[in-house]
Write a protein that holds these residues in place. Structure first.
Motif, PDB file in Angstrom:
ATOM      1  N   GLY A  19       0.805  -1.221   0.000  1.00 19.24           N
ATOM      2  CA  GLY A  19       0.000   0.000   0.000  1.00 19.24           C
ATOM      3  C   GLY A  19       0.834   1.265   0.000  1.00 19.24           C
ATOM      4  O   GLY A  19       0.331   2.335  -0.264  1.00 19.24           O
ATOM      5  N   GLY A  20       2.124   1.139   0.331  1.00 22.40           N
ATOM      6  CA  GLY A  20       3.037   2.263   0.241  1.00 22.40           C
ATOM      7  C   GLY A  20       2.787   3.425   1.173  1.00 22.40           C
ATOM      8  O   GLY A  20       3.240   4.525   0.921  1.00 22.40           O
ATOM      9  N   GLN A  21       2.056   3.235   2.274  1.00 22.98           N
ATOM     10  CA  GLN A  21       1.730   4.358   3.152  1.00 22.98           C
ATOM     11  C   GLN A  21       2.716   4.505   4.303  1.00 22.98           C
ATOM     12  O   GLN A  21       3.338   5.535   4.453  1.00 22.98           O
ATOM     13  N   GLY A  22       2.827   3.482   5.134  1.00 19.99           N
ATOM     14  CA  GLY A  22       3.652   3.582   6.331  1.00 19.99           C
ATOM     15  C   GLY A  22       5.055   3.067   6.114  1.00 19.99           C
ATOM     16  O   GLY A  22       5.581   3.102   5.016  1.00 19.99           O
ATOM     17  N   ASP A  23       5.645   2.590   7.194  1.00 18.87           N
ATOM     18  CA  ASP A  23       6.960   1.987   7.092  1.00 18.87           C
ATOM     19  C   ASP A  23       6.907   0.608   7.744  1.00 18.87           C
ATOM     20  O   ASP A  23       6.031   0.308   8.550  1.00 18.87           O
ATOM     21  N   HIS A  88      25.390   7.556  -6.734  1.00 21.75           N
ATOM     22  CA  HIS A  88      24.756   7.542  -8.060  1.00 21.75           C
ATOM     23  C   HIS A  88      23.308   7.064  -7.987  1.00 21.75           C
ATOM     24  O   HIS A  88      22.514   7.339  -8.878  1.00 21.75           O
ATOM     25  N   ILE A  89      22.949   6.389  -6.906  1.00 16.39           N
ATOM     26  CA  ILE A  89      21.573   5.940  -6.695  1.00 16.39           C
ATOM     27  C   ILE A  89      20.782   6.952  -5.874  1.00 16.39           C
ATOM     28  O   ILE A  89      19.638   7.264  -6.199  1.00 16.39           O
ATOM     29  N   ALA A  90      21.375   7.492  -4.811  1.00 20.19           N
ATOM     30  CA  ALA A  90      20.605   8.208  -3.792  1.00 20.19           C
ATOM     31  C   ALA A  90      20.750   9.720  -3.761  1.00 20.19           C
ATOM     32  O   ALA A  90      19.885  10.405  -3.210  1.00 20.19           O
ATOM     33  N   ALA A  91      21.819  10.278  -4.324  1.00 19.49           N
ATOM     34  CA  ALA A  91      22.006  11.729  -4.255  1.00 19.49           C
ATOM     35  C   ALA A  91      20.820  12.443  -4.901  1.00 19.49           C
ATOM     36  O   ALA A  91      20.337  12.044  -5.968  1.00 19.49           O
ATOM     37  N   GLY A  92      20.303  13.459  -4.223  1.00 21.44           N
ATOM     38  CA  GLY A  92      19.195  14.241  -4.754  1.00 21.44           C
ATOM     39  C   GLY A  92      17.826  13.580  -4.630  1.00 21.44           C
ATOM     40  O   GLY A  92      16.844  14.091  -5.146  1.00 21.44           O
ATOM     41  N   LEU A 109      13.754   2.916  -3.577  1.00 20.90           N
ATOM     42  CA  LEU A 109      14.780   2.293  -4.414  1.00 20.90           C
ATOM     43  C   LEU A 109      14.144   1.619  -5.629  1.00 20.90           C
ATOM     44  O   LEU A 109      14.634   1.754  -6.754  1.00 20.90           O
ATOM     45  N   ALA A 110      13.048   0.891  -5.409  1.00 22.59           N
ATOM     46  CA  ALA A 110      12.365   0.212  -6.518  1.00 22.59           C
ATOM     47  C   ALA A 110      11.835   1.230  -7.536  1.00 22.59           C
ATOM     48  O   ALA A 110      11.962   1.016  -8.748  1.00 22.59           O
ATOM     49  N   GLU A 111      11.268   2.347  -7.042  1.00 24.25           N
ATOM     50  CA  GLU A 111      10.796   3.403  -7.951  1.00 24.25           C
ATOM     51  C   GLU A 111      11.934   3.961  -8.790  1.00 24.25           C
ATOM     52  O   GLU A 111      11.734   4.369  -9.935  1.00 24.25           O
ATOM     53  N   LEU A 112      13.132   3.977  -8.208  1.00 21.22           N
ATOM     54  CA  LEU A 112      14.315   4.495  -8.903  1.00 21.22           C
ATOM     55  C   LEU A 112      14.948   3.443  -9.814  1.00 21.22           C
ATOM     56  O   LEU A 112      15.966   3.701 -10.458  1.00 21.22           O
TER      57      LEU A 112
END
Length: 180
Positions: A19-23, A88-92, A109-112
């Motif tokens: 559901g992508g809401q919480g953690d 290269h993955i996480a900056a910005g 990460l998956a969205e990226l």
């Protein structure tokens, strides 16, 4: 071991929250009738400590993105978690900021385009230094468990490394592996 020790499994932290809401931490605690929260102590670019560089396959001192958090169970500190990502993955991205990430870091990460396919964990025990004892509110004689985790993508490239420190007397680690 105390009978009220928290039993922790890594699996909920290796896939996006439904559901992508919480953690994952908040949901795991809530499922057991408890309250799991976290506070971000720092987020941003840092020089990779040697262990982190080794886990991520980088050179010592190479720049990485870190999210340093303290986890609480019912308002009691229960874990220090430092998550590191190649720049290269996480900056910005949200990984480099202090705001809560909807669905957790694994979802972002998956969205990226970076999906974990394999995880390696090593667990050791040690006596904590004064700073760790203060943050986790432990006795001077209480050891901590230290979990090193690296998540690798389908090409065996490291996309995340975690250094997790937990009070040994309040924690039990559980590993369930599917065979075949």
């Amino acid at each position: 071991m105390a009978s009220d020790a928290w039993i922790s499994s890594s699996m909920p932290y290796l896939r996006p929250v439904e559901g992508g809401q919480g953690d994952a931490w908040g949901e795991e605690a809530a499922a057991r009738g408890r309250r799991g929260t976290q506070r971000i102590l720092h987020a941003g670019e840092v020089s990779a400590p040697g262990r982190v560089a080794r886990l991520l396959g980088l050179e010592d001192g190479e720049t990485v993105v870190v999210r340093r958090r303290i986890m609480y169970l019912d308002e009691e500190p229960c874990e220090l978690t430092d998550s590191y990502y190649p720049t290269h993955i996480a900056a910005g991205t949200g990984l480099a900021g202090t705001a809560k990430i909807r669905g957790g870091a694994v979802a972002l990460l998956a969205e990226l385009g970076h999906v974990g396919r394999r995880v390696r964990e090593d667990v050791t025990a040690r006596m904590p230094d004064a700073q760790v004892r203060e943050l986790l509110r432990t006795d001077t004689e209480e050891p901590v468990l230290c979990l090193e985790r690296v998540m690798l993508d389908g090409d065996d490239r490291a996309i995340q490394a975690d250094l997790i420190t937990m009070p040994a007397q309040r924690q039990r680690l559980r590993y369930e592996l599917r065979m075949g």
